[in-house]
Motif scaffolding. Structure first.
Motif, PDB file in Angstrom:
ATOM      1  N   ALA A   5       0.845  -1.193   0.000  1.00 41.54           N
ATOM      2  CA  ALA A   5       0.000   0.000   0.000  1.00 41.54           C
ATOM      3  C   ALA A   5       0.878   1.239   0.000  1.00 41.54           C
ATOM      4  O   ALA A   5       1.906   1.284   0.681  1.00 41.54           O
ATOM      5  N   LEU A   6       0.465   2.238  -0.742  1.00 40.22           N
ATOM      6  CA  LEU A   6       1.095   3.556  -0.735  1.00 40.22           C
ATOM      7  C   LEU A   6       0.273   4.468   0.157  1.00 40.22           C
ATOM      8  O   LEU A   6      -0.944   4.576  -0.025  1.00 40.22           O
ATOM      9  N   ILE A   7       0.928   5.108   1.107  1.00 38.12           N
ATOM     10  CA  ILE A   7       0.276   6.095   1.965  1.00 38.12           C
ATOM     11  C   ILE A   7       0.937   7.433   1.731  1.00 38.12           C
ATOM     12  O   ILE A   7       2.116   7.614   2.044  1.00 38.12           O
ATOM     13  N   LYS A  25      -1.458  -5.681   9.927  1.00 35.80           N
ATOM     14  CA  LYS A  25      -2.253  -6.621   9.127  1.00 35.80           C
ATOM     15  C   LYS A  25      -1.429  -7.258   8.009  1.00 35.80           C
ATOM     16  O   LYS A  25      -1.989  -7.941   7.149  1.00 35.80           O
ATOM     17  N   GLY A  26      -0.130  -6.993   7.998  1.00 30.50           N
ATOM     18  CA  GLY A  26       0.748  -7.678   7.064  1.00 30.50           C
ATOM     19  C   GLY A  26       1.098  -6.926   5.800  1.00 30.50           C
ATOM     20  O   GLY A  26       1.780  -7.468   4.922  1.00 30.50           O
ATOM     21  N   TYR A  27       0.673  -5.675   5.675  1.00 34.02           N
ATOM     22  CA  TYR A  27       1.002  -4.891   4.487  1.00 34.02           C
ATOM     23  C   TYR A  27       2.453  -4.430   4.527  1.00 34.02           C
ATOM     24  O   TYR A  27       2.975  -4.068   5.580  1.00 34.02           O
ATOM     25  N   SER A  28       3.080  -4.421   3.366  1.00 35.27           N
ATOM     26  CA  SER A  28       4.299  -3.653   3.168  1.00 35.27           C
ATOM     27  C   SER A  28       3.889  -2.288   2.643  1.00 35.27           C
ATOM     28  O   SER A  28       2.855  -2.157   1.977  1.00 35.27           O
ATOM     29  N   GLN A  73       8.731   5.543  -8.192  1.00 34.51           N
ATOM     30  CA  GLN A  73       9.343   4.648  -7.197  1.00 34.51           C
ATOM     31  C   GLN A  73       8.410   3.535  -6.720  1.00 34.51           C
ATOM     32  O   GLN A  73       8.728   2.808  -5.785  1.00 34.51           O
ATOM     33  N   ILE A  74       7.253   3.413  -7.365  1.00 35.63           N
ATOM     34  CA  ILE A  74       6.271   2.406  -6.961  1.00 35.63           C
ATOM     35  C   ILE A  74       6.341   1.221  -7.904  1.00 35.63           C
ATOM     36  O   ILE A  74       6.282   1.379  -9.125  1.00 35.63           O
ATOM     37  N   PHE A  75       6.413   0.033  -7.323  1.00 35.72           N
ATOM     38  CA  PHE A  75       6.466  -1.189  -8.134  1.00 35.72           C
ATOM     39  C   PHE A  75       5.188  -1.998  -7.875  1.00 35.72           C
ATOM     40  O   PHE A  75       4.140  -1.646  -8.365  1.00 35.72           O
ATOM     41  N   SER A  76       5.246  -3.040  -7.107  1.00 30.87           N
ATOM     42  CA  SER A  76       4.026  -3.782  -6.790  1.00 30.87           C
ATOM     43  C   SER A  76       3.098  -2.903  -5.949  1.00 30.87           C
ATOM     44  O   SER A  76       3.564  -2.150  -5.087  1.00 30.87           O
ATOM     45  N   LEU A  77       1.775  -3.002  -6.203  1.00 32.93           N
ATOM     46  CA  LEU A  77       0.844  -2.114  -5.506  1.00 32.93           C
ATOM     47  C   LEU A  77      -0.542  -2.741  -5.443  1.00 32.93           C
ATOM     48  O   LEU A  77      -1.044  -3.268  -6.433  1.00 32.93           O
ATOM     49  N   ASP A  78      -1.153  -2.667  -4.248  1.00 34.45           N
ATOM     50  CA  ASP A  78      -2.507  -3.177  -4.043  1.00 34.45           C
ATOM     51  C   ASP A  78      -3.474  -2.094  -3.570  1.00 34.45           C
ATOM     52  O   ASP A  78      -4.687  -2.255  -3.709  1.00 34.45           O
ATOM     53  N   ALA A  79      -2.951  -1.022  -2.996  1.00 35.19           N
ATOM     54  CA  ALA A  79      -3.829   0.013  -2.454  1.00 35.19           C
ATOM     55  C   ALA A  79      -3.112   1.356  -2.420  1.00 35.19           C
ATOM     56  O   ALA A  79      -1.893   1.418  -2.256  1.00 35.19           O
ATOM     57  N   ILE A  80      -3.895   2.413  -2.586  1.00 34.20           N
ATOM     58  CA  ILE A  80      -3.408   3.787  -2.411  1.00 34.20           C
ATOM     59  C   ILE A  80      -4.279   4.439  -1.356  1.00 34.20           C
ATOM     60  O   ILE A  80      -5.521   4.409  -1.458  1.00 34.20           O
ATOM     61  N   ILE A  81      -3.663   5.038  -0.351  1.00 26.64           N
ATOM     62  CA  ILE A  81      -4.386   5.820   0.639  1.00 26.64           C
ATOM     63  C   ILE A  81      -3.861   7.244   0.568  1.00 26.64           C
ATOM     64  O   ILE A  81      -2.716   7.522   0.933  1.00 26.64           O
ATOM     65  N   ARG A 124      -3.867  -4.210 -14.516  1.00 27.72           N
ATOM     66  CA  ARG A 124      -3.217  -5.474 -14.879  1.00 27.72           C
ATOM     67  C   ARG A 124      -3.585  -6.589 -13.910  1.00 27.72           C
ATOM     68  O   ARG A 124      -3.719  -7.754 -14.305  1.00 27.72           O
ATOM     69  N   LYS A 125      -3.769  -6.245 -12.634  1.00 27.31           N
ATOM     70  CA  LYS A 125      -4.124  -7.247 -11.630  1.00 27.31           C
ATOM     71  C   LYS A 125      -5.615  -7.573 -11.643  1.00 27.31           C
ATOM     72  O   LYS A 125      -6.034  -8.628 -11.167  1.00 27.31           O
ATOM     73  N   GLY A 126      -6.414  -6.624 -12.118  1.00 28.76           N
ATOM     74  CA  GLY A 126      -7.861  -6.790 -12.030  1.00 28.76           C
ATOM     75  C   GLY A 126      -8.395  -6.567 -10.631  1.00 28.76           C
ATOM     76  O   GLY A 126      -9.489  -7.025 -10.280  1.00 28.76           O
ATOM     77  N   SER A 127      -7.629  -5.823  -9.823  1.00 32.18           N
ATOM     78  CA  SER A 127      -8.060  -5.508  -8.461  1.00 32.18           C
ATOM     79  C   SER A 127      -7.273  -4.314  -7.951  1.00 32.18           C
ATOM     80  O   SER A 127      -6.199  -3.993  -8.467  1.00 32.18           O
ATOM     81  N   GLY A 128      -7.787  -3.681  -6.916  1.00 36.29           N
ATOM     82  CA  GLY A 128      -7.100  -2.553  -6.307  1.00 36.29           C
ATOM     83  C   GLY A 128      -8.046  -1.752  -5.439  1.00 36.29           C
ATOM     84  O   GLY A 128      -9.270  -1.856  -5.567  1.00 36.29           O
ATOM     85  N   ASN A 129      -7.470  -0.973  -4.551  1.00 32.36           N
ATOM     86  CA  ASN A 129      -8.248  -0.135  -3.646  1.00 32.36           C
ATOM     87  C   ASN A 129      -7.653   1.258  -3.591  1.00 32.36           C
ATOM     88  O   ASN A 129      -6.430   1.403  -3.473  1.00 32.36           O
TER      89      ASN A 129
END
Length: 240
Positions: A5-7, A25-28, A73-81, A124-129
């Motif tokens: 996640a990017l904060i 909760k296990g996020y990097s 500088q962002i590579f793998s990503l699942d969420a942006i806050i 590309r992932k078909g998911s994200g928040n």
């Protein structure tokens, strides 16, 4: 598999609370800051026991191109806050153009352009928040905070519009609108003013950063899998 996640604004009161909650909760995390490097280093120390990967990123989002320093500088990503923000007090008559531009850059232009740059990773992932920390003043407006209120209102419109555009791609977009929260942004108020604000709030107190962070975690979770385009108001009943 790790979740990232990017904060933005991770050095602030709400940003730090969000970081601690998600790390637990296990996020990097990618942790954006501008000037407060000391705060980010202290946050990194707090997060170490959770065992994730924590990457600080410096960028000035009051400039129109601040988002480029982050997106590169962002590579793998699942969420942006989107937590980055600043306040701007005073009469509209006294507002300087540079102040207005800084407020709009940090709250509107950079979140919009940063999301645009990072959106392909979600597609590309078909998911994200995507979660935007807006404000009670984006919902109802505040005298002596006209530029800030306008920027926060624009954030809400951004969330509602983008959520419709990307829903079929498995991407959810929501906002959280806090009221008065006990963070360093409140340090400009005297104790008497804080007491008066607390008196006006039906629950009789300011919110806590951890209460906002808990709602971020909820919106990121599978429990919120059918929630998108919404504004979650967390204000102790101050505005309903």
């Amino acid at each position: 598999m790790k979740k990232y996640a990017l904060i933005t604004g991770a050095s602030g009161g709400i940003g730090q609370a969000v970081a601690c909650n998600l790390a637990a909760k296990g996020y990097s995390l990618y942790l954006h800051y501008n000037k407060n490097e000391q705060s980010i280093m202290g946050l990194m120390d707090k997060l170490l026991p959770y065992g994730g990967e924590y990457i600080p990123i410096q960028a000035d989002l009051t400039t129109s191109i601040g988002y480029k320093s982050i997106s590169s500088q962002i590579f793998s990503l699942d969420a942006i806050i989107h937590c980055g923000g600043n306040s701007q007090y005073g009469l509209l008559l006294d507002l300087q153009q540079e102040e207005a531009e800084a407020v709009m850059n940090i709250h509107v232009l950079n979140p919009l352009m940063l999301t645009k740059e990072l959106l392909p990773k979600f597609l590309r992932k078909g998911s994200g928040n995507i979660i935007v920390i807006t404000s009670i003043w984006g919902q109802t407006g505040a005298a002596c905070e006209v530029a800030y209120s306008a920027a926060k209102g624009a954030q809400i419109a951004f969330v509602k519009a983008l959520s419709k555009e990307v829903a079929l791609n498995g991407i959810r977009v929501n906002a959280i609108a806090p009221g008065a929260v006990a963070t360093p942004m409140m340090e400009g108020f005297t104790p008497e003013e804080v007491e008066q604000i607390s008196f006006e709030i039906p629950m009789g107190r300011l919110g806590l950063p951890e209460e906002i962070a808990g709602s971020v975690a909820f919106l990121l979770s599978d429990d919120a899998s059918y929630i998108t385009g919404q504004v979650l108001a967390i204000n102790g009943g101050w505005y309903t």
